[in-house]
Scaffold this active site. Structure first.
Site, PDB file in Angstrom:
ATOM      1  N   HIS A   1      -3.004  10.923  -0.503  1.00 44.24           N
ATOM      2  CA  HIS A   1      -3.272  10.508  -1.880  1.00 44.24           C
ATOM      3  C   HIS A   1      -4.771  10.557  -2.068  1.00 44.24           C
ATOM      4  CE1 HIS A   1      -4.497   6.724  -0.022  1.00 44.24           C
ATOM      5  NE2 HIS A   1      -3.456   6.920   0.772  1.00 44.24           N
TER       6      HIS A   1
ATOM      7  N   ASP B   1       0.833  -1.206   0.000  1.00 44.52           N
ATOM      8  CA  ASP B   1       0.000   0.000   0.000  1.00 44.52           C
ATOM      9  C   ASP B   1       0.871   1.260   0.000  1.00 44.52           C
ATOM     10  OD1 ASP B   1      -1.911   2.058   0.744  1.00 44.52           O
ATOM     11  OD2 ASP B   1      -3.236   0.417   1.318  1.00 44.52           O
TER      12      ASP B   1
ATOM     13  N   THR C   1      -7.327   3.513  -1.217  1.00 44.94           N
ATOM     14  CA  THR C   1      -7.095   2.075  -1.074  1.00 44.94           C
ATOM     15  C   THR C   1      -8.239   1.171  -1.560  1.00 44.94           C
ATOM     16  OG1 THR C   1      -5.600   2.443   0.735  1.00 44.94           O
ATOM     17  CG2 THR C   1      -6.608   0.268   0.632  1.00 44.94           C
TER      18      THR C   1
ATOM     19  N   ASP D   1      -1.199   0.505  -4.595  1.00 44.85           N
ATOM     20  CA  ASP D   1      -2.560   0.956  -4.914  1.00 44.85           C
ATOM     21  C   ASP D   1      -2.660   2.446  -5.239  1.00 44.85           C
ATOM     22  OD1 ASP D   1      -1.864   1.558  -2.289  1.00 44.85           O
ATOM     23  OD2 ASP D   1      -3.909   1.316  -1.535  1.00 44.85           O
ATOM     24  N   HIS D   2      -1.570   3.184  -5.064  1.00 45.56           N
ATOM     25  CA  HIS D   2      -1.498   4.614  -5.362  1.00 45.56           C
ATOM     26  C   HIS D   2      -0.142   5.090  -4.902  1.00 45.56           C
ATOM     27  CE1 HIS D   2      -2.114   4.918  -1.096  1.00 45.56           C
ATOM     28  NE2 HIS D   2      -3.260   4.252  -1.206  1.00 45.56           N
TER      29      HIS D   2
ATOM     30  N   HIS E   1       1.854   8.649   5.194  1.00 48.80           N
ATOM     31  CA  HIS E   1       0.890   9.610   5.741  1.00 48.80           C
ATOM     32  C   HIS E   1       1.506  10.374   6.912  1.00 48.80           C
ATOM     33  CE1 HIS E   1      -2.630   8.622   3.435  1.00 48.80           C
ATOM     34  NE2 HIS E   1      -2.506   7.324   3.702  1.00 48.80           N
TER      35      HIS E   1
ATOM     36  N   ASP F   1       2.439   2.788   3.389  1.00 50.77           N
ATOM     37  CA  ASP F   1       1.405   3.829   3.298  1.00 50.77           C
ATOM     38  C   ASP F   1       1.293   4.590   4.621  1.00 50.77           C
ATOM     39  OD1 ASP F   1      -1.106   4.986   1.957  1.00 50.77           O
ATOM     40  OD2 ASP F   1      -1.910   4.168   3.836  1.00 50.77           O
TER      41      ASP F   1
HETATM   42  P1  AMP Z   1      -5.478   4.471   2.440  1.00 47.08           P
HETATM   43  O1  AMP Z   1      -5.172   5.623   3.337  1.00 47.08           O
HETATM   44  O2  AMP Z   1      -6.572   4.747   1.455  1.00 47.08           O
HETATM   45  O3  AMP Z   1      -4.201   4.057   1.773  1.00 47.08           O
HETATM   46  O4  AMP Z   1      -5.937   3.248   3.352  1.00 47.08           O
HETATM   47  C1  AMP Z   1      -4.974   2.436   3.990  1.00 47.08           C
HETATM   48  C2  AMP Z   1      -5.587   1.783   5.171  1.00 47.08           C
HETATM   49  O5  AMP Z   1      -6.663   0.951   4.773  1.00 47.08           O
HETATM   50  C3  AMP Z   1      -4.672   0.808   5.887  1.00 47.08           C
HETATM   51  O6  AMP Z   1      -3.773   1.457   6.750  1.00 47.08           O
HETATM   52  C4  AMP Z   1      -5.651  -0.055   6.638  1.00 47.08           C
HETATM   53  O7  AMP Z   1      -5.937   0.520   7.886  1.00 47.08           O
HETATM   54  C5  AMP Z   1      -6.900   0.010   5.784  1.00 47.08           C
HETATM   55  N1  AMP Z   1      -7.174  -1.282   5.148  1.00 47.08           N
HETATM   56  C6  AMP Z   1      -6.464  -1.878   4.185  1.00 47.08           C
HETATM   57  N2  AMP Z   1      -6.997  -3.071   3.829  1.00 47.08           N
HETATM   58  C7  AMP Z   1      -8.085  -3.225   4.599  1.00 47.08           C
HETATM   59  C8  AMP Z   1      -9.069  -4.235   4.711  1.00 47.08           C
HETATM   60  N3  AMP Z   1      -9.033  -5.330   3.932  1.00 47.08           N
HETATM   61  N4  AMP Z   1     -10.058  -4.070   5.609  1.00 47.08           N
HETATM   62  C9  AMP Z   1     -10.116  -2.944   6.378  1.00 47.08           C
HETATM   63  N5  AMP Z   1      -9.210  -1.959   6.313  1.00 47.08           N
HETATM   64  C10 AMP Z   1      -8.205  -2.079   5.448  1.00 47.08           C
HETATM   65 ZN    ZN Z   2      -3.045   5.817   2.472  1.00 44.17          ZN
HETATM   66 ZN    ZN Z   3      -3.697   2.685   0.036  1.00 45.14          ZN
END
Ligand code: AMP
Ligand code: ZN
Ligand code: ZN
Length: 512
Positions: free
Chosen positions: A367, A56, A92, A261-262, A218, A214
């Site tokens: 992101h 991630d 994500t 994923d980004h 952040h 990731d």
């Molecule tokens: P983002 O900030 O969009 O990159 O989201 C990343 C966060 O998504 C990670 O740190 C996790 O806490 C959460 N995450 C990733 N996969 C899952 C999952 N399968 N179920 C629930 N939360 C998730």
């Molecule tokens: Zn993130």
């Molecule tokens: Zn992500």
């Protein structure tokens, strides 16, 4: 674990259906893994396993942060693409679900990490375990593990957005409820243990997921030391995985695809756009905040919301649902909000109560912006029998990944919006592919084109676009994408990017 909702058997139609299913099972109507060979003494031609790994938030330029022996091995023995162009919004859940379904968020319906469903009048968020595990939110796409299970293969997921839910009544045979604190070593050991299962139980498709790069991006900003440490840590576990696969004689005999994923961009505490400065937030619903805000008309009309935000801030753009740029392909799903507002890169959308008392150091990376922006591009590496050692490619699109995985697994793909065309010349080729680079000087600025056998990437200002080749003639080549086009001939190049004509551009140099 919840069981399949049973049909009441006191219903006579249900009883007939159950009897028919039992007869079908008895005469062998179960889908088969592969057609068996005519000679029963020959073993079935087994599927080449595929392991999909997501790191991630691994931005495309993180490879130079540290020594990464595991990733470097995959790169030298396989395919490395310049980067991975994702979909809007670059978050994500939307992007992971696109990679496994080949559909855009505006079609598969996972339109944000936090979203609202007007049909059900319900919210989805990552912390809401019931929602994350509820197939309703994912039912407008078919993930690759469902395609695999339905066609007789076995899937195992050590985390992937959507993998905890029953989607179209199917879950992976092996799956894990998301627990972000699961030690990385445990994830690797489980994948190896799955691959050690007897052939009839062994998964053909596996996923692995790591969130630490990731999280550090952040907290400390892209390319920070903590990000580098997280990259080193994930790579060290991947090295154990590769060694484990080598011991089992699987490395080189299975496919491994590594994605992120980004990307990640810096954010600035002094670059927040406060929506409540322009809009009475008690009269609208905002289902998602950040680089983009998803806004619903409740007590205020769509036009009133649009007028309040249009031109309100120099770093903010706003669209009614039907006017969202075509390139985002975000319009159609019922979870797409009435109004979408997007901030410029490094700018965020929030509100005064939320930001009150927050430290300027609580968030240094984010992101979610336009997927074409270079900072939002992820990575894609591929290793295994289909990929020649040292092969290189221009940026590829995440929407095409489902088609690739279905192809590698010998599956009939479900309805999707991706294509195999950019991959085809790269698969099972004798020679590793090389990227041809052409640079141009245009009246509007420099333009760089990276050319592969069936597609190209255009580097223009702070964005990287991916286009498919549409026409080849002895004296001109042409590439196209929604709202984008490029033509190169003897005289130079001409492009159309987001409806703006660029050129004529003169060639600067050509390298191979
Ligand atoms: P983002 O900030 O969009 O990159 O989201 C990343 C966060 O998504 C990670 O740190 C996790 O806490 C959460 N995450 C990733 N996969 C899952 C999952 N399968 N179920 C629930 N939360 C998730
Ligand atoms: Zn993130
Ligand atoms: Zn992500």
């Amino acid at each position: 674990m919840p069981t399949d909702s049973a049909m009441p058997l006191n219903n006579p139609i249900a009883r007939i259906l159950v009897a028919a299913l039992l007869i079908m099972a008895a005469i062998g109507c179960q889908p088969r893994q592969q057609e068996s060979t005519s000679d029963p003494s020959e073993p079935d031609s087994a599927t080449t396993p595929l392991l999909l790994i997501s790191i991630d938030g691994f931005r495309h330029d993180y490879f130079d942060l540290a020594d990464t022996p595991a990733l470097d091995r995959l790169i030298s023995e396989g395919l490395k693409t310049d980067s991975l162009h994702h979909v809007f919004p670059t978050k994500t859940f939307p992007t992971h679900y696109t990679m496994v379904t080949g559909r855009h968020p505006g079609t598969h319906g996972v339109v944000a990490n936090s979203m609202w469903d007007p049909y059900r009048d319900q919210r989805f968020s990552l912390g809401n375990r019931d929602a994350v595990g509820d197939g309703y939110w994912y039912q407008d796409g078919e993930p690759i593990w469902v395609t695999a299970e339905n066609q007789g293969l076995t899937a195992a997921t050590f985390f992937w957005p959507g993998s905890e839910a029953r989607i179209h009544r199917v879950r992976p045979t092996y799956w894990k409820p998301y627990a972000g604190d699961t030690p990385h070593g445990e994830r690797i050991d489980q994948v190896l243990a799955w691959l050690d299962l007897p052939e009839e139980e062994r998964p053909d498709l596996l996923t692995l997921y790591f969130s630490s790069v990731d999280s550090m991006g952040h907290r400390h900003g892209p390319r920070a030391e903590a990000v580098r440490d997280a990259v080193i840590d994930v790579d060290s576990h991947l090295l154990n995985l590769l060694n484990g696969l080598e011991e089992r004689d699987l490395l080189g005999n299975m496919h491994i695809i590594v994605v992120s994923d980004h990307g990640m961009s810096r954010v600035d505490f002094d670059q927040y756009i406060m929506l409540d400065d322009y809009l009475d937030l008690s009269k609208v619903r905002v289902s998602d905040w950040g680089p983009a805000a998803q806004i619903w008309a409740t007590e205020k009309s769509v036009d009133d919301i649009f007028r309040a935000l249009d031109g309100a801030h120099p770093n903010l753009r706003v669209w009614r649902r039907e006017d969202i740029p075509q390139r985002y392909r975000f319009g159609s799903h019922h979870r797409v909000p009435d109004v979408l507002a997007e901030a410029d890169l490094e700018w965020m959308i929030s509100n005064r109560p939320f930001m009150a008392g927050r430290s300027r150091f609580s968030l240094l990376g984010m992101h979610g912006w336009d997927p074409a922006l270079e900072e939002m591009h992820g990575i894609l590496l591929a290793h295994g029998p289909a990929f020649s050692a040292g092969s290189r490619s221009p940026a590829v699109r995440s929407i095409d990944l489902y088609a690739l995985m279905a192809h590698l697994l010998g599956l009939e793909a479900a309805d999707n919006e991706g294509s195999l065309s950019a991959w085809e010349p790269l698969l099972f080729s004798e020679q590793p592919n090389r990227v041809k680079v052409q640079k141009f000087q245009c009246p509007e600025g420099p333009l760089s084109v990276r050319i592969g056998p069936a597609h190209a990437s255009v580097h223009w200002r702070d964005a990287i676009h991916v286009l498919d080749e549409v026409e080849t003639s002895p004296d001109a080549r042409q590439w196209q994408e929604q709202d984008l086009s490029l033509r190169i001939d003897q005289r130079g190049a001409q492009a159309m990017i987001d409806g703006t004509a660029i050129g004529p551009c003169s060639a600067m140099l050509a390298t191979h």
